[in-house]
Motif scaffolding. Sequence first.
Motif, PDB file in Angstrom:
ATOM      1  N   SER A  81       0.270   8.151   1.530  1.00  0.00           N
ATOM      2  CA  SER A  81       1.443   7.820   0.349  1.00  0.00           C
ATOM      3  C   SER A  81       1.660   8.751  -0.341  1.00  0.00           C
ATOM      4  O   SER A  81       0.852   9.779  -0.624  1.00  0.00           O
ATOM      5  N   LEU A  82       3.046   8.515  -1.199  1.00  0.00           N
ATOM      6  CA  LEU A  82       3.442   9.339  -2.066  1.00  0.00           C
ATOM      7  C   LEU A  82       3.233   8.713  -3.412  1.00  0.00           C
ATOM      8  O   LEU A  82       3.963   7.696  -3.691  1.00  0.00           O
ATOM      9  N   ARG A  94      -4.373  10.888   0.788  1.00  0.00           N
ATOM     10  CA  ARG A  94      -3.136  10.292   1.710  1.00  0.00           C
ATOM     11  C   ARG A  94      -2.274  11.568   1.937  1.00  0.00           C
ATOM     12  O   ARG A  94      -1.907  12.456   1.217  1.00  0.00           O
ATOM     13  N   PRO A 140       1.435  12.343   2.159  1.00  0.00           N
ATOM     14  CA  PRO A 140       2.663  11.566   1.621  1.00  0.00           C
ATOM     15  C   PRO A 140       3.847  11.264   2.847  1.00  0.00           C
ATOM     16  O   PRO A 140       4.337  10.184   2.856  1.00  0.00           O
ATOM     17  N   ASP A 164       3.352   7.960   4.610  1.00  0.00           N
ATOM     18  CA  ASP A 164       3.838   6.931   4.135  1.00  0.00           C
ATOM     19  C   ASP A 164       5.347   6.417   4.265  1.00  0.00           C
ATOM     20  O   ASP A 164       6.051   5.451   4.363  1.00  0.00           O
ATOM     21  N   VAL A 165       6.155   7.623   3.915  1.00  0.00           N
ATOM     22  CA  VAL A 165       7.583   7.759   3.970  1.00  0.00           C
ATOM     23  C   VAL A 165       8.152   7.258   5.412  1.00  0.00           C
ATOM     24  O   VAL A 165       9.080   6.470   5.678  1.00  0.00           O
ATOM     25  N   ARG A 169       6.368   5.302   7.580  1.00  0.00           N
ATOM     26  CA  ARG A 169       6.182   3.842   8.023  1.00  0.00           C
ATOM     27  C   ARG A 169       6.994   3.072   6.995  1.00  0.00           C
ATOM     28  O   ARG A 169       7.531   2.259   7.515  1.00  0.00           O
ATOM     29  N   ALA A 181      11.668   9.502  -0.905  1.00  0.00           N
ATOM     30  CA  ALA A 181      10.138   8.898  -1.543  1.00  0.00           C
ATOM     31  C   ALA A 181      10.120   7.728  -1.669  1.00  0.00           C
ATOM     32  O   ALA A 181       8.747   7.279  -1.783  1.00  0.00           O
ATOM     33  N   ALA A 222       7.791   5.191   0.581  1.00  0.00           N
ATOM     34  CA  ALA A 222       6.319   5.607   0.479  1.00  0.00           C
ATOM     35  C   ALA A 222       5.696   4.243  -0.209  1.00  0.00           C
ATOM     36  O   ALA A 222       4.712   4.198   0.324  1.00  0.00           O
ATOM     37  N   HIS A 223       6.466   3.728  -1.171  1.00  0.00           N
ATOM     38  CA  HIS A 223       5.660   2.624  -1.769  1.00  0.00           C
ATOM     39  C   HIS A 223       5.660   1.316  -0.708  1.00  0.00           C
ATOM     40  O   HIS A 223       4.810   1.010  -0.657  1.00  0.00           O
ATOM     41  N   GLY A 225       5.734   1.891   2.442  1.00  0.00           N
ATOM     42  CA  GLY A 225       4.818   2.343   3.627  1.00  0.00           C
ATOM     43  C   GLY A 225       3.295   2.293   3.329  1.00  0.00           C
ATOM     44  O   GLY A 225       2.575   1.928   4.252  1.00  0.00           O
ATOM     45  N   ARG A 226       2.953   2.284   2.161  1.00  0.00           N
ATOM     46  CA  ARG A 226       1.844   2.610   1.509  1.00  0.00           C
ATOM     47  C   ARG A 226       0.846   1.102   1.733  1.00  0.00           C
ATOM     48  O   ARG A 226      -0.254   0.897   2.118  1.00  0.00           O
TER      49      ARG A 226
END
Length: 432
Positions: free
Chosen positions: A5-6, A35, A37, A40-41, A43, A342, A345-346, A348-349
Amino acid sequence: MSEASLPAGITAFDTPRIPASPVPREAGPVQPQERIPLLDVLRGFALLGMLQVNHQNAAGEALSNLIRFLFGGSFVALFAFLFGLGFAIQLIRAEEAKRPFVLRYLWRTVILAFIGVVHFVFVRANEILIDYAVLAVVLLMVRRLRPSFILALAAAWLVFSMSPAIPGGQLLTRVDPERVEAERVSTQLSTAIAWANPPAWCQIPGLTDAYRAEVCRHAEIVRAQYTERIATVRWWQVNSYIQALFMFLLGLYAGRRRLLHDAGRHTRLFVWVAVVALVFGVAGNALDVFGGFFAGKGIMLPKALAGWRLADGLGNIGLSLFYLSSVTLLFTHWRLAARVLAPLAHVGRMVLTNFFMQPIMFILVFGYHGFDLMSGIESWHNQLLINSFFVVQILYSRWWFQHFRFGPLEWAWRSLTWFRAQPFRLKHLAAA
């Protein structure tokens, strides 16, 4: 649905490159600073696509065809690629740290299968998590092959499964949609009858008549809805297994080659993949979605294409690889695009938690079991409402990671995998 993730406010241009051989540490889940980054983006982007497909029942015919053309099974295929890639990353980290891998990954897969069963029975008619748990065993079987052999195996499987000249090609023949719809209507009628007439066989001692009737009525409703889920799964189950296995192997190959660990070093490859995949994706999905239009115009198609055996598979795989390559190129080479992407990513995490939350919220808030906000809304407005919920998911996911280390289901999954409760709140990490 594994690691990457980011952090809030950071873009791909601000993050250091991940070394090929990190220093071994104590066995446990991946740490936030470890992780990748971009993953996660990707995902989060895949979950956005799944949202369009799974919750567009109220869409009109034109919008429905557009959604099928742009998304369809492409984002299911993209999820499968990311799962295979996540497997490769976990395998590499275990090998570099000289930790046992097979038994722990099998246990992790059993937990995923259990989560998938819960999702299938109680939340939504979607077997994707169960499929992944089953097919993960194949990844274990081929994990020691050279990357070139894995790529060749994936290509051979795709050719075998889609060729109409051999028995394997028949697996991609679609079920008659009219028959599936008739089965669905029949089970919905059974559900309605169950509400009004509790079954006579229900005899539970020690209960009042009113309570006994309510219990039995609920049991019959669950049975009817389970039957409806089975009818729905038959529509795409075999086809999704074929595509998912190919994308699993392709993701494993990309992970072993570390293509997305440092995607900026493979720009030319991603450009070529994007161009070629777009051609196959658009052609395949055009035949899949609008095949009836061509037939109505008297345009004769090859038997394989007319039966959608090649079109559906190549369309889904082609567009999924186009989306993957395009997002990767944008995120790694264009600062503005990276900042726009970006926030994904939240989501996707904590993709597993958000995957569960989507159908639950649509049942409780938007559906007829809750506030029924979608009732009477036009198709395009309905789509706007669906995507506004994804914005809410971004916001609460961002807030969540300001206070917690994992998403709720991710924390449970990792704690069960490692047989110990993982640190959950960020203040506990700071204190440690």
